[in-house]
Write a protein that holds these residues in place. Structure first.
Motif, PDB file in Angstrom:
ATOM      1  N   TYR A  37       0.846  -1.191   0.000  1.00 43.77           N
ATOM      2  CA  TYR A  37       0.000   0.000   0.000  1.00 43.77           C
ATOM      3  C   TYR A  37       0.884   1.245   0.000  1.00 43.77           C
ATOM      4  O   TYR A  37       1.912   1.277   0.683  1.00 43.77           O
ATOM      5  N   PRO A  41      -0.164   8.050  -1.986  1.00 48.76           N
ATOM      6  CA  PRO A  41      -0.225   7.647  -3.399  1.00 48.76           C
ATOM      7  C   PRO A  41      -0.136   8.796  -4.407  1.00 48.76           C
ATOM      8  O   PRO A  41       0.319   8.586  -5.522  1.00 48.76           O
ATOM      9  N   PRO A  45       4.514   8.341  -5.053  1.00 50.05           N
ATOM     10  CA  PRO A  45       4.140   7.012  -5.554  1.00 50.05           C
ATOM     11  C   PRO A  45       5.266   5.984  -5.536  1.00 50.05           C
ATOM     12  O   PRO A  45       5.013   4.806  -5.772  1.00 50.05           O
ATOM     13  N   LEU A  80       1.763  -2.582  -7.420  1.00 53.89           N
ATOM     14  CA  LEU A  80       1.146  -1.278  -7.154  1.00 53.89           C
ATOM     15  C   LEU A  80       0.347  -0.784  -8.357  1.00 53.89           C
ATOM     16  O   LEU A  80      -0.700  -0.157  -8.199  1.00 53.89           O
ATOM     17  N   GLN A  81       0.833  -1.087  -9.548  1.00 53.76           N
ATOM     18  CA  GLN A  81       0.105  -0.704 -10.756  1.00 53.76           C
ATOM     19  C   GLN A  81      -1.255  -1.398 -10.779  1.00 53.76           C
ATOM     20  O   GLN A  81      -2.256  -0.811 -11.154  1.00 53.76           O
ATOM     21  N   ARG A  83      -2.888  -2.638  -8.012  1.00 50.76           N
ATOM     22  CA  ARG A  83      -3.692  -2.160  -6.878  1.00 50.76           C
ATOM     23  C   ARG A  83      -4.234  -0.753  -7.119  1.00 50.76           C
ATOM     24  O   ARG A  83      -5.362  -0.449  -6.752  1.00 50.76           O
ATOM     25  N   TYR A  84      -3.442   0.096  -7.726  1.00 54.24           N
ATOM     26  CA  TYR A  84      -3.837   1.489  -7.913  1.00 54.24           C
ATOM     27  C   TYR A  84      -4.191   1.793  -9.366  1.00 54.24           C
ATOM     28  O   TYR A  84      -3.926   2.890  -9.854  1.00 54.24           O
ATOM     29  N   TYR A  85      -4.787   0.828 -10.033  1.00 53.13           N
ATOM     30  CA  TYR A  85      -5.245   1.020 -11.413  1.00 53.13           C
ATOM     31  C   TYR A  85      -6.178   2.229 -11.442  1.00 53.13           C
ATOM     32  O   TYR A  85      -7.215   2.254 -10.775  1.00 53.13           O
ATOM     33  N   THR A  86      -5.807   3.258 -12.186  1.00 56.66           N
ATOM     34  CA  THR A  86      -6.574   4.491 -12.231  1.00 56.66           C
ATOM     35  C   THR A  86      -6.584   5.053 -13.645  1.00 56.66           C
ATOM     36  O   THR A  86      -5.639   5.727 -14.056  1.00 56.66           O
ATOM     37  N   ARG A 141     -11.132   3.898  -8.991  1.00 62.31           N
ATOM     38  CA  ARG A 141     -10.688   5.287  -9.072  1.00 62.31           C
ATOM     39  C   ARG A 141     -10.519   5.723 -10.518  1.00 62.31           C
ATOM     40  O   ARG A 141     -10.018   4.959 -11.348  1.00 62.31           O
TER      41      ARG A 141
END
Length: 162
Positions: A37, A41, A45, A80-81, A83-86, A141
Protein backbone atom coordinates in the motif's frame (compact mmCIF):
# COMPACT_ATOMS: atom_id res chain seq x y z
CA UNK A 1 0.57 4.81 18.20
CA UNK A 2 3.21 2.36 17.00
CA UNK A 3 6.65 3.49 15.90
CA UNK A 4 7.40 3.23 12.21
CA UNK A 5 9.45 0.20 11.27
CA UNK A 6 11.46 0.62 8.07
CA UNK A 7 12.54 -2.53 6.24
CA UNK A 8 16.24 -3.14 5.81
CA UNK A 9 16.63 -2.78 2.02
CA UNK A 10 19.84 -4.82 2.14
CA UNK A 11 17.91 -7.86 3.37
CA UNK A 12 14.52 -7.35 1.67
CA UNK A 13 13.93 -9.32 -1.54
CA UNK A 14 10.54 -9.07 -3.21
CA UNK A 15 9.64 -11.50 -5.97
CA UNK A 16 6.60 -12.24 -8.10
CA UNK A 17 5.57 -15.87 -7.70
CA UNK A 18 4.48 -18.04 -10.66
CA UNK A 19 0.91 -17.47 -9.45
CA UNK A 20 1.30 -13.70 -9.68
CA UNK A 21 1.60 -12.97 -5.95
CA UNK A 22 4.36 -10.91 -4.38
CA UNK A 23 6.52 -12.68 -1.80
CA UNK A 24 9.12 -11.26 0.56
CA UNK A 25 12.34 -12.71 1.89
CA UNK A 26 13.55 -10.61 4.79
CA UNK A 27 16.70 -12.02 6.32
CA UNK A 28 15.72 -15.43 7.74
CA UNK A 29 11.99 -14.77 7.39
CA UNK A 30 9.89 -15.64 4.35
CA UNK A 31 6.43 -14.29 3.58
CA UNK A 32 4.84 -16.22 0.67
CA UNK A 33 2.36 -13.38 0.04
CA UNK A 34 2.49 -9.72 1.00
CA UNK A 35 0.15 -6.82 0.28
CA UNK A 36 1.54 -3.43 -0.65
CA UNK A 37 0.00 0.00 0.00
CA UNK A 38 1.18 3.51 -0.75
CA UNK A 39 1.12 5.80 2.27
CA UNK A 40 1.01 8.86 0.01
CA UNK A 41 -0.22 7.65 -3.40
CA UNK A 42 -0.53 11.09 -4.99
CA UNK A 43 2.56 12.81 -3.67
CA UNK A 44 5.06 9.94 -3.26
CA UNK A 45 4.14 7.01 -5.55
CA UNK A 46 7.61 5.45 -5.16
CA UNK A 47 8.24 6.11 -1.48
CA UNK A 48 6.76 5.08 1.88
CA UNK A 49 5.32 1.76 0.73
CA UNK A 50 3.63 -0.19 3.51
CA UNK A 51 4.16 -3.97 3.42
CA UNK A 52 1.48 -6.12 5.08
CA UNK A 53 0.80 -9.77 5.74
CA UNK A 54 -2.49 -10.93 4.14
CA UNK A 55 -4.15 -10.86 7.58
CA UNK A 56 -3.41 -7.13 7.77
CA UNK A 57 -0.44 -6.95 10.14
CA UNK A 58 2.20 -4.52 8.92
CA UNK A 59 5.63 -6.01 8.37
CA UNK A 60 7.27 -2.67 7.72
CA UNK A 61 7.68 0.31 5.48
CA UNK A 62 9.88 0.79 2.42
CA UNK A 63 11.30 4.27 2.64
CA UNK A 64 12.35 4.51 -1.02
CA UNK A 65 11.69 2.04 -3.84
CA UNK A 66 14.90 2.98 -5.69
CA UNK A 67 17.02 1.59 -2.82
CA UNK A 68 15.86 -2.00 -3.50
CA UNK A 69 17.36 -4.38 -6.06
CA UNK A 70 15.92 -4.13 -9.58
CA UNK A 71 13.92 -7.39 -9.41
CA UNK A 72 12.28 -6.24 -6.16
CA UNK A 73 11.51 -2.86 -7.69
CA UNK A 74 9.82 -4.46 -10.69
CA UNK A 75 7.73 -6.83 -8.53
CA UNK A 76 6.56 -3.93 -6.37
CA UNK A 77 5.83 -1.64 -9.33
CA UNK A 78 3.70 -4.32 -11.01
CA UNK A 79 1.73 -4.97 -7.83
CA UNK A 80 1.15 -1.28 -7.15
CA UNK A 81 0.10 -0.70 -10.76
CA UNK A 82 -2.53 -3.40 -10.29
CA UNK A 83 -3.69 -2.16 -6.88
CA UNK A 84 -3.84 1.49 -7.91
CA UNK A 85 -5.25 1.02 -11.41
CA UNK A 86 -6.57 4.49 -12.23
CA UNK A 87 -7.74 5.39 -15.74
CA UNK A 88 -7.06 9.03 -16.62
CA UNK A 89 -10.25 10.73 -17.82
CA UNK A 90 -9.70 12.77 -20.99
CA UNK A 91 -13.33 13.64 -21.72
CA UNK A 92 -16.70 13.40 -19.99
CA UNK A 93 -19.20 12.17 -22.59
CA UNK A 94 -22.30 12.32 -20.40
CA UNK A 95 -23.25 12.88 -16.81
CA UNK A 96 -26.65 12.43 -15.18
CA UNK A 97 -27.76 12.74 -11.56
CA UNK A 98 -30.70 10.64 -10.41
CA UNK A 99 -31.92 9.67 -6.94
CA UNK A 100 -28.64 10.53 -5.20
CA UNK A 101 -26.48 8.74 -7.76
CA UNK A 102 -24.48 10.08 -10.67
CA UNK A 103 -24.16 8.12 -13.91
CA UNK A 104 -21.00 8.82 -15.90
CA UNK A 105 -19.82 7.99 -19.41
CA UNK A 106 -16.20 8.99 -19.96
CA UNK A 107 -13.28 8.58 -22.32
CA UNK A 108 -9.96 7.75 -20.70
CA UNK A 109 -6.42 6.77 -21.58
CA UNK A 110 -7.70 3.18 -21.26
CA UNK A 111 -10.85 3.43 -23.37
CA UNK A 112 -14.45 4.33 -22.63
CA UNK A 113 -15.94 3.66 -19.21
CA UNK A 114 -19.39 3.84 -17.66
CA UNK A 115 -19.66 4.05 -13.88
CA UNK A 116 -21.88 5.24 -11.05
CA UNK A 117 -20.99 7.43 -8.08
CA UNK A 118 -23.01 8.57 -5.07
CA UNK A 119 -22.82 11.56 -2.78
CA UNK A 120 -20.88 14.42 -4.38
CA UNK A 121 -18.74 15.25 -1.36
CA UNK A 122 -17.47 11.69 -0.97
CA UNK A 123 -16.81 10.67 -4.55
CA UNK A 124 -15.34 13.70 -6.33
CA UNK A 125 -12.21 14.98 -4.63
CA UNK A 126 -9.88 17.77 -5.61
CA UNK A 127 -6.33 16.54 -5.12
CA UNK A 128 -4.87 19.87 -6.17
CA UNK A 129 -6.04 22.99 -7.97
CA UNK A 130 -6.12 21.14 -11.30
CA UNK A 131 -6.20 17.46 -10.36
CA UNK A 132 -9.41 15.60 -9.48
CA UNK A 133 -10.11 12.06 -8.29
CA UNK A 134 -13.48 10.34 -8.80
CA UNK A 135 -14.34 7.15 -6.89
CA UNK A 136 -17.24 5.00 -8.07
CA UNK A 137 -19.63 2.90 -5.95
CA UNK A 138 -17.32 -0.13 -6.27
CA UNK A 139 -14.25 1.78 -5.08
CA UNK A 140 -12.67 2.10 -8.54
CA UNK A 141 -10.69 5.29 -9.07
CA UNK A 142 -10.68 7.61 -12.07
CA UNK A 143 -8.41 10.62 -12.32
CA UNK A 144 -8.55 13.90 -14.17
CA UNK A 145 -4.91 14.97 -14.19
CA UNK A 146 -5.57 18.54 -15.33
CA UNK A 147 -9.12 19.90 -15.46
CA UNK A 148 -7.96 22.86 -17.57
CA UNK A 149 -7.10 20.44 -20.40
CA UNK A 150 -10.65 19.08 -20.61
CA UNK A 151 -12.93 20.34 -23.37
CA UNK A 152 -15.50 23.02 -22.43
CA UNK A 153 -18.41 20.57 -22.15
CA UNK A 154 -16.46 18.22 -19.85
CA UNK A 155 -15.41 21.14 -17.64
CA UNK A 156 -19.04 22.26 -17.46
CA UNK A 157 -20.13 18.79 -16.27
CA UNK A 158 -17.38 18.77 -13.66
CA UNK A 159 -18.11 22.32 -12.42
CA UNK A 160 -21.66 21.29 -11.46
CA UNK A 161 -20.10 18.85 -8.96
CA UNK A 162 -17.45 21.09 -7.44
Amino acid sequence: MNDLHYLDVEQARFRTTPGGLVSLSLGDEFYPKVDLYLAFPFTYPDRFISVHEPEGDEIGLIRELAKLDSVSQEAIKQELQWRYYTPKITRILSYKEEFGHTYWEVESDRGEHEFVTRGRDQTVRNISERRTLIIDVSGNRYEITDVTKLDARSRQYLETLL
